[in-house]
Write an enzyme that holds these catalytic residues in place. Structure first.
Site, PDB file in Angstrom:
ATOM      1  N   LYS A 157       0.840  -1.204   0.000  1.00  0.00           N
ATOM      2  CA  LYS A 157       0.000   0.000   0.000  1.00  0.00           C
ATOM      3  C   LYS A 157       0.872   1.249   0.000  1.00  0.00           C
ATOM      4  O   LYS A 157       0.679   2.158  -0.824  1.00  0.00           O
ATOM      5  CB  LYS A 157      -0.924   0.009   1.216  1.00  0.00           C
ATOM      6  CG  LYS A 157      -1.893   1.198   1.233  1.00  0.00           C
ATOM      7  CD  LYS A 157      -2.617   1.319   2.554  1.00  0.00           C
ATOM      8  CE  LYS A 157      -1.748   2.008   3.585  1.00  0.00           C
ATOM      9  NZ  LYS A 157      -2.487   2.371   4.816  1.00  0.00           N
ATOM     10  N   ASP A 175      -6.409   0.894   0.874  1.00  0.00           N
ATOM     11  CA  ASP A 175      -6.529   1.178   2.300  1.00  0.00           C
ATOM     12  C   ASP A 175      -7.924   0.781   2.771  1.00  0.00           C
ATOM     13  O   ASP A 175      -8.676   0.135   2.038  1.00  0.00           O
ATOM     14  CB  ASP A 175      -6.216   2.653   2.589  1.00  0.00           C
ATOM     15  CG  ASP A 175      -7.297   3.600   2.071  1.00  0.00           C
ATOM     16  OD1 ASP A 175      -8.224   3.147   1.363  1.00  0.00           O
ATOM     17  OD2 ASP A 175      -7.222   4.806   2.378  1.00  0.00           O
TER      18      ASP A 175
END
Length: 286
Positions: A157, A175
């Protein structure tokens, strides 16, 4: 007799309506089966409509270079971008480069990042990644995912955030907001971030990945909240199979809107040009 019979029928029709008004709202009707082709078309239409709603979508962390974005993204775990943005000015004034941060006193570094929470673990990650940048990458943030994920505290991420916004390399930022929305939209049922990333990557062209991430995160923060989405104020409600999970009354839903959608400051102290909201206040500014 005919008039009395008609009156009785009318009363009979009205009675259930009154009872229904008192009964709790029914859950959304089960979604009709949707083909893969229909889902992809709907998904791409949602992306196009979100692009019209949020033409100013952007990363909500303040940064001036890849190193600042990398550090800010690591700090953003388990806290808000606003709190990170309020914390990083003093941090980068003290340690503007990887070499500076690699030589930082751990306790001094911890104190500077304390407002972001989990500051001891984050300080270890920042020291570790700064040393790695200094010793293995010549003091520069690498522009490849396979290199970024070798840095302490950096996962896919974080790597995709840096690649997409500091290097222009397309990436999906999975996320909590992104994952929540793609499941609500019926694009995937996966929970694991890497599996979510893989499935969404198959739906959209690579050129859309970075901006799709910004649009979904913007929408998740402003409208499609975790606990009480503002369904009645959602601009893409007709395309959402989860409509009705949140507040459907338009006036009540408007009160749930956040940031510029709700007439309040955004998360960046230095928002980019074209942002329609107000800058966030600095740390300690009330």
């Amino acid at each position: 007799m005919a008039k009395k019979t008609a009156a009785k029928k009318t009363a009979a029709k009205k009675a259930p309506a009154k009872a229904a008004a008192k009964a709790p709202a029914k859950p959304p009707a089960p979604r009709k089966p949707e083909s893969r082709v229909a889902m992809v078309r709907r998904a791409r239409r949602i992306n196009r409509e979100l692009a019209e709603v949020y033409p100013y979508a952007h990363p909500e962390l303040d940064f001036r270079n890849p190193f600042e974005l990398l550090v800010a993204t690591v700090l953003s775990a388990q806290t808000t971008d606003l709190r990170v943005n309020q914390t990083t000015p003093a941090l980068f004034a003290a340690y503007p480069t990887p070499e500076d941060m690699a030589a930082a006193d751990p306790e001094a570094l911890e104190e500077l990042i304390r407002p972001t929470g989990f500051f001891r673990a984050k300080a270890r990650s920042l020291l570790g990644l700064s040393v790695a940048l200094r010793d293995r990458f010549g003091g520069e943030v690498p522009g490849r995912l396979e290199d970024l994920v070798t840095l302490p505290g950096v996962g896919r991420k974080t790597a995709n955030v840096v690649l997409g916004n500091a290097f222009g390399v397309p990436g999906l930022t999975v996320d909590t907001h992104f994952g929540r929305l793609v499941r609500r939209f019926g694009w995937t049922a996966q929970e694991d971030p890497e599996k979510v990333e893989a499935e969404i990557a198959d739906i959209f062209p690579k050129s859309e990945w970075t901006m799709l991430s910004h649009r979904l995160i913007f929408h998740g923060r402003r409208v499609c909240h975790s606990r009480k989405p503002a369904c009645g104020a959602c601009p893409i409600a007709p395309l959402c199979p989860s409509y009705g999970e949140g507040e459907t009354d338009p006036e009540k839903a408007k009160k749930l809107l956040k940031y510029e959608m709700g007439g309040k400051p955004g998360q960046r102290l230095r928002p980019p040009a074209g942002y329609p909201g107000e800058p966030a206040p600095p740390l300690g500014a009330g």
